[in-house]
Design a protein around this motif. Structure first.
Motif, PDB file in Angstrom:
ATOM      1  N   MET A 140       0.639   7.117  -2.342  1.00 23.08           N
ATOM      2  CA  MET A 140       0.318   7.165  -0.652  1.00 23.08           C
ATOM      3  C   MET A 140      -0.379   8.215  -0.448  1.00 23.08           C
ATOM      4  SD  MET A 140       4.545   7.322  -0.622  1.00 23.08           S
ATOM      5  CE  MET A 140       4.379   5.988   1.519  1.00 23.08           C
ATOM      6  N   VAL A 144      -3.548   6.495   2.585  1.00 25.24           N
ATOM      7  CA  VAL A 144      -3.434   7.302   3.607  1.00 25.24           C
ATOM      8  C   VAL A 144      -5.050   7.021   3.717  1.00 25.24           C
ATOM      9  CG1 VAL A 144      -3.393   9.456   5.048  1.00 25.24           C
ATOM     10  CG2 VAL A 144      -1.614   8.480   3.993  1.00 25.24           C
ATOM     11  N   LYS A 149      -3.303  -0.628   3.961  1.00 25.70           N
ATOM     12  CA  LYS A 149      -2.359  -1.312   2.814  1.00 25.70           C
ATOM     13  C   LYS A 149      -1.097  -0.882   2.546  1.00 25.70           C
ATOM     14  CE  LYS A 149      -3.181  -4.607   7.365  1.00 25.70           C
ATOM     15  NZ  LYS A 149      -3.129  -5.585   7.145  1.00 25.70           N
ATOM     16  N   ILE A 152       5.393  -2.052   0.412  1.00 29.48           N
ATOM     17  CA  ILE A 152       7.417  -0.802  -0.044  1.00 29.48           C
ATOM     18  C   ILE A 152       8.446  -1.425  -0.197  1.00 29.48           C
ATOM     19  CG2 ILE A 152       8.168   1.335   1.075  1.00 29.48           C
ATOM     20  CD1 ILE A 152       5.293   1.812   1.878  1.00 29.48           C
ATOM     21  N   ARG A 162       1.146   0.488   7.036  1.00 32.90           N
ATOM     22  CA  ARG A 162      -0.640   1.128   7.145  1.00 32.90           C
ATOM     23  C   ARG A 162       0.897   2.283   7.332  1.00 32.90           C
ATOM     24  NH1 ARG A 162      -3.571  -1.676  11.733  1.00 32.90           N
ATOM     25  NH2 ARG A 162      -3.163  -4.374  11.758  1.00 32.90           N
ATOM     26  N   PRO A 163       0.379   3.582   5.814  1.00 33.89           N
ATOM     27  CA  PRO A 163       0.093   4.661   5.834  1.00 33.89           C
ATOM     28  C   PRO A 163      -0.834   5.517   6.719  1.00 33.89           C
ATOM     29  CG  PRO A 163      -0.731   3.871   4.443  1.00 33.89           C
ATOM     30  CD  PRO A 163      -0.417   2.909   4.919  1.00 33.89           C
ATOM     31  N   LEU A 166       1.124  11.936   5.203  1.00 31.66           N
ATOM     32  CA  LEU A 166       2.501  12.294   4.731  1.00 31.66           C
ATOM     33  C   LEU A 166       3.061  13.630   5.597  1.00 31.66           C
ATOM     34  CD1 LEU A 166       0.884  11.466   0.762  1.00 31.66           C
ATOM     35  CD2 LEU A 166       3.709  10.634   2.066  1.00 31.66           C
ATOM     36  N   CYS A 175       6.284   9.772   5.049  1.00 37.42           N
ATOM     37  CA  CYS A 175       5.464   9.618   5.268  1.00 37.42           C
ATOM     38  C   CYS A 175       5.293   8.215   6.965  1.00 37.42           C
ATOM     39  CB  CYS A 175       5.093   8.195   4.635  1.00 37.42           C
ATOM     40  SG  CYS A 175       3.342   7.384   4.777  1.00 37.42           S
ATOM     41  N   VAL A 177       3.797   5.403   9.223  1.00 35.38           N
ATOM     42  CA  VAL A 177       3.340   4.284   9.096  1.00 35.38           C
ATOM     43  C   VAL A 177       3.710   3.506  10.159  1.00 35.38           C
ATOM     44  CG1 VAL A 177       4.286   4.428   6.551  1.00 35.38           C
ATOM     45  CG2 VAL A 177       5.628   3.442   8.331  1.00 35.38           C
ATOM     46  N   CYS A 179       4.570  -0.143  10.447  1.00 35.93           N
ATOM     47  CA  CYS A 179       5.021  -1.057   9.491  1.00 35.93           C
ATOM     48  C   CYS A 179       5.370  -2.433   9.973  1.00 35.93           C
ATOM     49  CB  CYS A 179       6.909  -1.195  10.032  1.00 35.93           C
ATOM     50  SG  CYS A 179       7.445  -1.693   8.851  1.00 35.93           S
ATOM     51  N   GLU A 187       9.172   6.465   9.905  1.00 36.22           N
ATOM     52  CA  GLU A 187       9.086   7.471   8.869  1.00 36.22           C
ATOM     53  C   GLU A 187      10.105   7.066   8.510  1.00 36.22           C
ATOM     54  OE1 GLU A 187       8.648  12.543   9.412  1.00 36.22           O
ATOM     55  OE2 GLU A 187       9.607  11.384  11.460  1.00 36.22           O
ATOM     56  N   VAL A 190      10.247   9.165   1.258  1.00 36.97           N
ATOM     57  CA  VAL A 190       9.778   9.039  -0.187  1.00 36.97           C
ATOM     58  C   VAL A 190      10.883   8.690  -1.486  1.00 36.97           C
ATOM     59  CG1 VAL A 190       7.691   9.853  -1.319  1.00 36.97           C
ATOM     60  CG2 VAL A 190       6.564   9.658   0.452  1.00 36.97           C
TER      61      VAL A 190
END
Length: 221
Positions: A140, A144, A149, A152, A162-163, A166, A175, A177, A179, A187, A190
């Motif tokens: 991850m 970032v 991409k 997950i 798209r991260p 963190l 994380c 992201v 989406c 969010e 993890v």
């Protein structure tokens, strides 16, 4: 709602930095005032930087502050336990940093170490639960940095994200992201990720999908 999920919801509410009354928090999470008071004590004991008191309100301050510290033996044990876990990760940079930090701690720790800790005292997330996410952190962090991409898998669902960032909240990694599956920000915890895969496709900032847009959206709610 499970208590762990409610505590995470409270962190998300409080992280805008503004003062929130306990009555408003109780209404938002559908629990009693007494439960909110207990939750605030739990979050503070778990390392989340909670500021406030009953009758005044609560807020989350900066995520990381490092004033001079006096650590109990239990806190030192917990710190070394975490460093040991990170030192065995696949991320060479983090592993090296963990070993270096452990050596620095040993250098400044008093020689009298005879008092054994009574327990780890993780207030919210047991170590075994939090540790489930450790294996995903190197990938991850790489995604970032390189703006790649991720695919997950969470339970029975696979999402393309798209991260963006963190974060660490009281022994729980999340994380932020964008989406693509939900077409919105999220969010992700993890520790709830079953598996992930870095995709070859890169992403660039687009209006409404960048980290600054998430921050603007979060602080305006």
């Amino acid at each position: 709602m499970r208590r762990a999920d409610r505590l995470m919801q409270l962190v998300q509410i409080l992280r805008d930095g503004t003062l929130h009354r306990a009555t408003d928090l109780a209404q938002a999470t559908d629990v009693s005032l007494r439960t909110i008071y207990r939750d605030m004590e739990t979050l503070a004991a778990s390392g989340v930087p909670i500021e406030g008191a009953r009758g005044i309100g609560y807020r989350v301050t900066a995520a990381i502050t490092l004033p001079p510290l006096n650590l109990t033996m239990t806190e030192m044990e917990a710190l070394h336990l975490g460093l040991n876990a990170v030192s065995h990760s696949d991320d060479a940079e983090l592993s090296t940093a963990a070993r270096a930090l452990a050596a620095k701690l040993d250098a400044v720790t008093p020689e009298d170490r005879n008092r054994a800790p009574k327990g780890y005292g993780f207030a919210i997330y047991p170590f075994a639960d939090a540790a489930r996410g450790f294996q995903h952190l190197p990938s991850m962090r790489q995604a970032v940095r390189t703006r790649q991409k991720l695919a997950i898998v969470m339970g029975e669902t696979t999402r393309t994200v798209r991260p963006l960032q963190l974060d660490y909240w009281g022994r729980l990694w999340t994380c932020v992201v964008w989406c693509e599956s939900k077409n919105g920000f999220d969010e992700i915890r993890v520790d709830q990720i079953t598996s992930l895969r870095i995709l070859p496709s890169l992403f660039v900032d687009e209006p409404g999908k960048a980290l600054k847009d998430y921050v603007r959206h979060a602080t305006s709610d």
